[in-house]
Design a protein around this motif. Structure first.
Motif, PDB file in Angstrom:
ATOM      1  N   ASP A 117      24.115  46.937  90.346  1.00 34.73           N
ATOM      2  CA  ASP A 117      23.161  47.445  91.343  1.00 34.73           C
ATOM      3  C   ASP A 117      22.692  48.854  90.962  1.00 34.73           C
ATOM      4  OD1 ASP A 117      23.203  45.167  92.871  1.00 34.73           O
ATOM      5  OD2 ASP A 117      24.652  45.917  94.334  1.00 34.73           O
ATOM      6  N   LYS A 118      23.601  49.658  90.434  1.00 34.71           N
ATOM      7  CA  LYS A 118      23.246  51.017  90.013  1.00 34.71           C
ATOM      8  C   LYS A 118      22.264  50.977  88.840  1.00 34.71           C
ATOM      9  CE  LYS A 118      27.437  53.558  91.417  1.00 34.71           C
ATOM     10  NZ  LYS A 118      26.786  54.599  92.255  1.00 34.71           N
ATOM     11  N   VAL A 119      22.524  50.101  87.880  1.00 38.34           N
ATOM     12  CA  VAL A 119      21.619  49.994  86.730  1.00 38.34           C
ATOM     13  C   VAL A 119      20.218  49.635  87.212  1.00 38.34           C
ATOM     14  CG1 VAL A 119      21.076  48.709  84.624  1.00 38.34           C
ATOM     15  CG2 VAL A 119      23.440  49.392  85.087  1.00 38.34           C
ATOM     16  N   ARG A 120      20.107  48.649  88.107  1.00 40.57           N
ATOM     17  CA  ARG A 120      18.798  48.224  88.611  1.00 40.57           C
ATOM     18  C   ARG A 120      18.105  49.351  89.390  1.00 40.57           C
ATOM     19  NH1 ARG A 120      21.128  42.970  89.684  1.00 40.57           N
ATOM     20  NH2 ARG A 120      20.403  41.536  88.067  1.00 40.57           N
ATOM     21  N   LYS A 121      18.893  50.137  90.104  1.00 37.93           N
ATOM     22  CA  LYS A 121      18.322  51.250  90.867  1.00 37.93           C
ATOM     23  C   LYS A 121      17.734  52.298  89.923  1.00 37.93           C
ATOM     24  CE  LYS A 121      19.737  55.180  93.718  1.00 37.93           C
ATOM     25  NZ  LYS A 121      20.905  55.879  94.351  1.00 37.93           N
ATOM     26  N   TYR A 122      18.490  52.698  88.917  1.00 36.25           N
ATOM     27  CA  TYR A 122      18.052  53.792  88.056  1.00 36.25           C
ATOM     28  C   TYR A 122      16.993  53.378  87.048  1.00 36.25           C
ATOM     29  CZ  TYR A 122      21.815  56.504  90.098  1.00 36.25           C
ATOM     30  OH  TYR A 122      22.617  57.165  90.995  1.00 36.25           O
ATOM     31  N   VAL A 123      16.912  52.089  86.724  1.00 37.57           N
ATOM     32  CA  VAL A 123      15.905  51.653  85.761  1.00 37.57           C
ATOM     33  C   VAL A 123      14.499  51.780  86.354  1.00 37.57           C
ATOM     34  CG1 VAL A 123      15.621  49.191  86.290  1.00 37.57           C
ATOM     35  CG2 VAL A 123      15.608  49.963  83.905  1.00 37.57           C
ATOM     36  N   GLU A 124      14.416  51.903  87.679  1.00 42.01           N
ATOM     37  CA  GLU A 124      13.124  52.126  88.323  1.00 42.01           C
ATOM     38  C   GLU A 124      12.677  53.580  88.168  1.00 42.01           C
ATOM     39  OE1 GLU A 124      11.383  49.709  89.583  1.00 42.01           O
ATOM     40  OE2 GLU A 124      12.953  48.186  89.372  1.00 42.01           O
ATOM     41  N   GLU A 125      13.610  54.455  87.786  1.00 39.05           N
ATOM     42  CA  GLU A 125      13.318  55.888  87.733  1.00 39.05           C
ATOM     43  C   GLU A 125      13.302  56.449  86.318  1.00 39.05           C
ATOM     44  OE1 GLU A 125      16.439  57.574  90.047  1.00 39.05           O
ATOM     45  OE2 GLU A 125      16.046  56.323  91.813  1.00 39.05           O
ATOM     46  N   MET A 126      13.910  55.731  85.357  1.00 42.09           N
ATOM     47  CA  MET A 126      14.049  56.271  84.003  1.00 42.09           C
ATOM     48  C   MET A 126      14.107  55.158  82.976  1.00 42.09           C
ATOM     49  SD  MET A 126      18.037  57.510  84.429  1.00 42.09           S
ATOM     50  CE  MET A 126      17.783  58.268  86.039  1.00 42.09           C
ATOM     51  N   GLU A 127      14.161  55.532  81.696  1.00 46.43           N
ATOM     52  CA  GLU A 127      14.267  54.541  80.627  1.00 46.43           C
ATOM     53  C   GLU A 127      15.570  53.759  80.763  1.00 46.43           C
ATOM     54  OE1 GLU A 127      12.011  53.767  78.252  1.00 46.43           O
ATOM     55  OE2 GLU A 127      10.644  55.149  79.293  1.00 46.43           O
ATOM     56  N   LEU A 128      15.566  52.503  80.260  1.00 47.54           N
ATOM     57  CA  LEU A 128      16.717  51.614  80.437  1.00 47.54           C
ATOM     58  C   LEU A 128      18.009  52.220  79.905  1.00 47.54           C
ATOM     59  CD1 LEU A 128      18.039  48.969  81.202  1.00 47.54           C
ATOM     60  CD2 LEU A 128      17.112  47.944  79.118  1.00 47.54           C
ATOM     61  N   ALA A 129      17.992  52.755  78.690  1.00 46.84           N
ATOM     62  CA  ALA A 129      19.207  53.332  78.096  1.00 46.84           C
ATOM     63  C   ALA A 129      19.743  54.475  78.951  1.00 46.84           C
ATOM     64  CB  ALA A 129      18.922  53.813  76.675  1.00 46.84           C
ATOM     65  N   ASP A 130      18.832  55.310  79.471  1.00 48.08           N
ATOM     66  CA  ASP A 130      19.249  56.426  80.330  1.00 48.08           C
ATOM     67  C   ASP A 130      19.784  55.912  81.664  1.00 48.08           C
ATOM     68  OD1 ASP A 130      18.419  58.230  78.392  1.00 48.08           O
ATOM     69  OD2 ASP A 130      16.391  58.372  79.218  1.00 48.08           O
ATOM     70  N   ALA A 131      19.168  54.849  82.175  1.00 51.55           N
ATOM     71  CA  ALA A 131      19.620  54.273  83.447  1.00 51.55           C
ATOM     72  C   ALA A 131      21.037  53.721  83.326  1.00 51.55           C
ATOM     73  CB  ALA A 131      18.659  53.158  83.874  1.00 51.55           C
ATOM     74  N   VAL A 132      21.311  53.036  82.222  1.00 53.33           N
ATOM     75  CA  VAL A 132      22.653  52.482  81.993  1.00 53.33           C
ATOM     76  C   VAL A 132      23.673  53.612  81.847  1.00 53.33           C
ATOM     77  CG1 VAL A 132      24.087  51.154  80.401  1.00 53.33           C
ATOM     78  CG2 VAL A 132      21.787  50.348  80.968  1.00 53.33           C
ATOM     79  N   GLU A 133      23.308  54.659  81.105  1.00 49.88           N
ATOM     80  CA  GLU A 133      24.209  55.804  80.922  1.00 49.88           C
ATOM     81  C   GLU A 133      24.496  56.485  82.259  1.00 49.88           C
ATOM     82  OE1 GLU A 133      26.777  58.422  79.333  1.00 49.88           O
ATOM     83  OE2 GLU A 133      25.877  56.717  78.269  1.00 49.88           O
ATOM     84  N   GLN A 134      23.468  56.639  83.086  1.00 51.46           N
ATOM     85  CA  GLN A 134      23.653  57.252  84.406  1.00 51.46           C
ATOM     86  C   GLN A 134      24.578  56.399  85.272  1.00 51.46           C
ATOM     87  OE1 GLN A 134      22.681  60.103  85.568  1.00 51.46           O
ATOM     88  NE2 GLN A 134      22.953  59.919  87.783  1.00 51.46           N
ATOM     89  N   ALA A 135      24.381  55.077  85.249  1.00 41.14           N
ATOM     90  CA  ALA A 135      25.234  54.173  86.028  1.00 41.14           C
ATOM     91  C   ALA A 135      26.684  54.253  85.551  1.00 41.14           C
ATOM     92  CB  ALA A 135      24.712  52.746  85.909  1.00 41.14           C
ATOM     93  N   ILE A 136      26.882  54.311  84.238  1.00 39.42           N
ATOM     94  CA  ILE A 136      28.241  54.406  83.684  1.00 39.42           C
ATOM     95  C   ILE A 136      28.910  55.703  84.113  1.00 39.42           C
ATOM     96  CG2 ILE A 136      29.554  54.712  81.536  1.00 39.42           C
ATOM     97  CD1 ILE A 136      27.638  52.680  80.229  1.00 39.42           C
ATOM     98  N   ARG A 137      28.194  56.816  84.020  1.00 40.71           N
ATOM     99  CA  ARG A 137      28.764  58.110  84.419  1.00 40.71           C
ATOM    100  C   ARG A 137      29.149  58.111  85.892  1.00 40.71           C
ATOM    101  NH1 ARG A 137      24.589  60.672  81.257  1.00 40.71           N
ATOM    102  NH2 ARG A 137      23.439  61.063  83.198  1.00 40.71           N
ATOM    103  N   GLU A 138      28.273  57.591  86.739  1.00 41.67           N
ATOM    104  CA  GLU A 138      28.569  57.555  88.178  1.00 41.67           C
ATOM    105  C   GLU A 138      29.758  56.670  88.484  1.00 41.67           C
ATOM    106  OE1 GLU A 138      25.574  56.713  91.013  1.00 41.67           O
ATOM    107  OE2 GLU A 138      24.326  58.428  90.468  1.00 41.67           O
ATOM    108  N   CYS A 139      29.801  55.491  87.836  1.00 44.90           N
ATOM    109  CA  CYS A 139      30.904  54.560  88.102  1.00 44.90           C
ATOM    110  C   CYS A 139      32.248  55.160  87.693  1.00 44.90           C
ATOM    111  CB  CYS A 139      30.663  53.238  87.364  1.00 44.90           C
ATOM    112  SG  CYS A 139      29.426  52.192  88.161  1.00 44.90           S
TER     113      CYS A 139
END
Length: 230
Positions: A117-139
């Motif tokens: 759910d976090k990956v899908r949320k952040y991919v709307e705001e940034m590039e996919l690789a950055d969205a995945v990295e952001q989701a990983i850091r938060e988790c």
């Protein structure tokens, strides 16, 4: 999985797939074939096999109920109450707030759903690789899949990018196929109305399309006809 005498087949899907009952049928036939390869299937003694169950964990974007039953009989070309074969698969939606009781009972499933759910949320705001990295850091900070993500960060990131790209590609292909089908239907209808001598304005009104769209499709029709005549 073979647990307590029951053969359970689990499938994870990020896109809705109505063909899963047929796919499960193919899987289970292969499994039973392997399980009974040394059994005497032509003898008079019953060959015992474990009863199956088919579960699908769905965490896609499409809004679906908590629980959906997909039946093989829904795929038959015509309804037949006497059909001799049925297979039912239960699809459980684990996206967002769905099936909270199930996710509370299985921590890994719950945390996986939070991560996707976090990956899908952040991919709307940034590039996919950055969205995945952001989701990983938060988790990791929130103790969600922390041990796994810390040990397998690179692999998890690579797999998540691949899965999201694949999901996006499949969604786009379905949308393109739908649009192609709509256009083909419109062209067929316009051909029939042109053959009856109807004007562009009348055709647009009857089909509830804009005049510009009808003119665009008429141009396609003429182009197709010109190519065929050659």
């Amino acid at each position: 999985f073979l647990v307590d005498g029951r053969l359970s087949l689990y499938e994870h899907q990020s896109t809705y797939n109505p063909n899963l009952p047929l796919r499960f049928l193919i899987y289970i036939a292969k499994l039973y074939s392997r399980m009974t390869r040394n059994a005497n299937l032509y003898g008079t003694k019953v060959v015992r096999i474990p009863p199956p169950e088919f579960l699908i964990f769905y965490n896609g974007r499409e809004e679906l109920p908590d629980r959906t039953v997909l039946n093989l009989s829904d795929m038959y070309e015509k309804e037949d109450p006497h059909a001799g074969l049925e297979l039912s698969a239960v699809m459980l939606n684990i996206s967002g707030e769905h099936n909270q009781k199930l996710k509370e009972a299985c921590r890994i499933l719950k945390e996986y759903a939070i991560y996707t759910d976090k990956v899908r949320k952040y991919v709307e705001e940034m590039e996919l690789a950055d969205a995945v990295e952001q989701a990983i850091r938060e988790c990791i900070a929130e103790n969600v899949l922390k041990d796994f993500l810390e040990k397998h960060r690179a692999e998890a990131k690579e797999l998540s990018i691949f899965e999201y790209d694949q999901e996006k590609h499949m969604r786009q292909e379905r949308e393109e196929a739908y649009n192609d089908g709509v256009e083909t239907t419109l062209i067929t209808q316009i051909r029939k109305k042109l053959a009856k001598g109807k004007s562009t304005e009348v055709i647009a009104d009857e089909l509830e399309e804009t005049k510009e769209r009808v003119l665009e499709l008429i141009a396609k029709i003429r182009q197709e006809d010109a190519s065929t005549s050659k």
